[in-house]
Write an enzyme that holds these catalytic residues in place. Sequence first.
Site, PDB file in Angstrom:
ATOM      1  N   GLU A  45      66.324 -10.652  13.812  1.00  0.00           N
ATOM      2  CA  GLU A  45      65.687 -10.636  12.402  1.00  0.00           C
ATOM      3  C   GLU A  45      65.556 -12.379  12.184  1.00  0.00           C
ATOM      4  O   GLU A  45      66.664 -12.995  12.241  1.00  0.00           O
ATOM      5  CB  GLU A  45      66.590 -10.300  11.443  1.00  0.00           C
ATOM      6  CG  GLU A  45      67.006  -8.596  11.218  1.00  0.00           C
ATOM      7  CD  GLU A  45      67.951  -8.622   9.983  1.00  0.00           C
ATOM      8  OE1 GLU A  45      67.783  -7.688   9.278  1.00  0.00           O
ATOM      9  OE2 GLU A  45      69.141  -9.220   9.858  1.00  0.00           O
ATOM     10  N   ASP A  56      72.000 -10.597   0.050  1.00  0.00           N
ATOM     11  CA  ASP A  56      72.769 -11.670   0.815  1.00  0.00           C
ATOM     12  C   ASP A  56      73.904 -12.158   0.327  1.00  0.00           C
ATOM     13  O   ASP A  56      74.288 -12.370  -0.989  1.00  0.00           O
ATOM     14  CB  ASP A  56      71.649 -12.893   0.651  1.00  0.00           C
ATOM     15  CG  ASP A  56      70.219 -12.538   1.229  1.00  0.00           C
ATOM     16  OD1 ASP A  56      70.299 -11.354   2.060  1.00  0.00           O
ATOM     17  OD2 ASP A  56      69.443 -13.200   1.051  1.00  0.00           O
TER      18      ASP A  56
END
Length: 265
Positions: A45, A56
């Site tokens: 990624e 996140d």
Amino acid sequence: MKQKIEFMGKQKIELMGHVVAGYPTIYSCLGAATGILKGGANFLEVQFPFSDGNADGILIQEASDYSLKHGFIPKHGFTIIEALVRNTSKNIIAMTYANIIFRYGIENFIRNLKDSGGYGLIIPDLIYGQEDFGVRSLCHQYDICFIELIAPLTSYKRVKEIAMQTKSPFVYVIARNGLTGQQTQIDSDVLEYIQNIVEICALESKHVMVGFGINNAQQIALLTNKVYGVVVGSYFVDIINQNIESSDLIPILQNATQKLLQIDS
């Protein structure tokens, strides 16, 4: 066309690594990514940083903030992907949030991803079943795998729908609710949840990669032969942070990846 992905009967678990584009610099990001791929990851990624990534954890959010403050723009993400694709046969995936793509222009973003050689796209806040403004159909048009996320609260009926409709050979299963970075306990409840998803997806010939809080070899060992692969993010950002002054991150991240996969160097 995308390569066929095999799983049944294989003992090796696949790894999807993770870098934040432009962190700490474009050059260092490329070095870290190269090390992860050399260390044994077949997927990577490349996260296009966003100021408010709702999935996140603190390590990735701080890396994203740093990259943005030092001038990151989406063009840099495509440059990183193109450089990696040019020097590896591995699968490079863009990961970002919907707002970035909407501001950039949906078709422009997906076309640029295709032109840079990207394999797939992950958008955590573009939930299956909600309006996607044509993102999935454009990914199919440009031969980009749109990788669907399945969360613990996703109903099994919805999991089956996702497995039936996705053009990607695998789905990304979130091991637990919350943010990335915090370690996930791979206990009997988590394994049962994952096994149920695997069985549903197998009926549609789709594989499963598990992520969120996967950051050590012991967790990966518990998932080996149960899923196609694992997604590891904060672990790699932490290694980069520990070696941020290094002029060559390739061997450092290669060794860290091999350690994670328990591969002898």
